[in-house]
Design an enzyme around this catalytic site. Sequence first.
Site, PDB file in Angstrom:
ATOM      1  CB  VAL A 223      -0.956  -0.023   1.216  1.00 54.09           C
ATOM      2  CG1 VAL A 223      -1.651   1.309   1.402  1.00 54.09           C
ATOM      3  CG2 VAL A 223      -1.989  -1.133   1.021  1.00 54.09           C
TER       4      VAL A 223
ATOM      5  CD  GLU B  28      -1.104  -8.055  -2.295  1.00 56.83           C
ATOM      6  OE1 GLU B  28      -0.570  -9.111  -2.675  1.00 56.83           O
ATOM      7  OE2 GLU B  28      -1.127  -7.692  -1.109  1.00 56.83           O
TER       8      GLU B  28
ATOM      9  CG  ASN C 106     -11.287  -6.351   2.714  1.00 56.47           C
ATOM     10  OD1 ASN C 106     -11.541  -6.036   1.553  1.00 56.47           O
ATOM     11  ND2 ASN C 106     -10.116  -6.131   3.262  1.00 56.47           N
TER      12      ASN C 106
ATOM     13  CB  ALA D  57     -17.156 -22.923  -5.904  1.00 58.72           C
TER      14      ALA D  57
ATOM     15  N   GLY E   9      -7.725 -16.230   0.598  1.00 61.04           N
ATOM     16  CA  GLY E   9      -6.485 -16.143   1.358  1.00 61.04           C
ATOM     17  C   GLY E   9      -5.923 -14.751   1.173  1.00 61.04           C
TER      18      GLY E   9
ATOM     19  CB  CYS F 144      -6.732  -7.974   2.682  1.00 59.88           C
ATOM     20  SG  CYS F 144      -5.428  -6.762   2.414  1.00 59.88           S
TER      21      CYS F 144
ATOM     22  CE  LYS G  67      -4.870 -10.624  -6.153  1.00 57.08           C
ATOM     23  NZ  LYS G  67      -5.995  -9.699  -6.152  1.00 57.08           N
TER      24      LYS G  67
ATOM     25  NE  ARG H 133       1.613  -9.863   2.714  1.00 57.58           N
ATOM     26  CZ  ARG H 133       1.439  -8.533   2.777  1.00 57.58           C
ATOM     27  NH1 ARG H 133       1.703  -7.897   3.889  1.00 57.58           N
ATOM     28  NH2 ARG H 133       1.023  -7.878   1.730  1.00 57.58           N
TER      29      ARG H 133
END
Length: 432
Positions: free
Chosen positions: A12, A154, A207, A251, A256, A259, A319, A326
């Site tokens: 960030v 991200e 979130n 699905a 993960g 955040c 991803k 993380r």
Amino acid sequence: MSRLAVIGAGYVGLVNAACLAEIGHDVALVDVDRSKVERLRGGSVDILEPGLEELVRANVSNGRLLATADYEEAIPAAEYVMTAVSTPVGEDGLHDLRALWGAVDSLAPLMSSGATLVLLSTVPPGTTDAAEARLRAAGREDVFAAVQPEFFQEGRAVQDAWSPPRVIVGCRDRARGAAIAQLWRREDVPLLLTDPANAELAKLASNAYLAARISFINEVADHAARVGADITEVAHAMGLDPRIGSRYLSAGLGFGGSCLPKDVQGLSSQMRAMGGEPRMLDAAFAVNQARPEAVIRGLGEHLGSLEGKTVAVLGIAFKPGTSDRRESAAITLARRLASTGARVRATDPTVGPDEAGAVAAEIGGGIEVTDLTAATEGADAVVLATEWPEFVDLDWPRLAQRLAGQVVVDARNVLDREALHNAGLTYVGLGR
Ligand code: NAD
């Protein structure tokens, strides 16, 4: 143009600092990690984020972006001091604000009179007011606090920073809030000026809502498997309803990253601590925790016991499009597989041979980290855990020749079942 300081050179902080410098502001970027500061001074960026390194290099070399470990070099000249330090959850499940308070205590005596502290980090409701109270307690009646939660994703952070769907600034003084939003010189972006608690809760609730959608569709996916339905078709049909929409309705292995998991937990813990009952948030979290079991079940149906079986896990990053590992669901899965006695080999396009040993040590559990060829050579099964395009578009007939078994678990429901069948492989989706 203004003089700014950004505290924390992570995802960030670095993206905001680089974009604000590109606009023409003078930005001092402060981080306690001196080696990171040194690398930034040389124009080198540790994180994979499209367009970021170019922005950093250009603005370091034109002098508008200065990285430093020294608060005294950055804060006194700044009209706005933006904090982008991490806010993980602690053992008690609440957001751990120690890094933020550490930063505020360091900058309080150094801020110029009339300057504004802007929290970019995701913080629980009440934090901006608490930050202002902390400034007052340090004898600063002449500086102010506001919050502008960051919403970027991200992998597309720079793009999102230039044109976000909306900007929310929480500041009791609306004129001050408007001036903060103005720094970005954005046009045609909806701006909401509101009270700090509204901005703080809007970020956390957003979130948590995205996480809940993912858990919702995952719960339905397990039922789709029972009734012989295909969850990808079901989700597609649902998403065509404009009241529902199709995003965050895929699905698979679950959510993960740095955040969603911690923000669901942090919000839920704050609710509970203040007498609320976070039933939906707790359910979203619990459903997510159980996602690796859907993969284990799929593998078990075809392989029986996993003890001694070799499983190649494709994907380590949380991803595609990022090297961020993380709280990656791929790593959680790899560890869970290893706990069954399987021999697990993991691979990711962002982990080269130089880094493989360190990443294996970071993951633990005896999991080997290697390249795609070595990971799949002689494997009994393959699990797609992160939907990198290079994995989705694999040459399946060629891969099939390297494997000892035939089972491919598509833990993201993105593979072409037909193509895998044609290659002689057994396709296993989650809920299809
Ligand atoms: P990060 O861990 O990548 O970066 C934090 C940086 O702050 C690190 O470089 C650390 O060395 C530095 N730091 C810690 N304490 C410091 C101090 N006292 N002074 C100066 N520097 C200090 O974190 P991140 O992913 O950028 O997240 C930051 C915040 O933004 C979190 O609250 C997160 O929830 C929120 N957020 C993150 C994302 C994302 O995609 N990563 C998106 C939206 C919001």
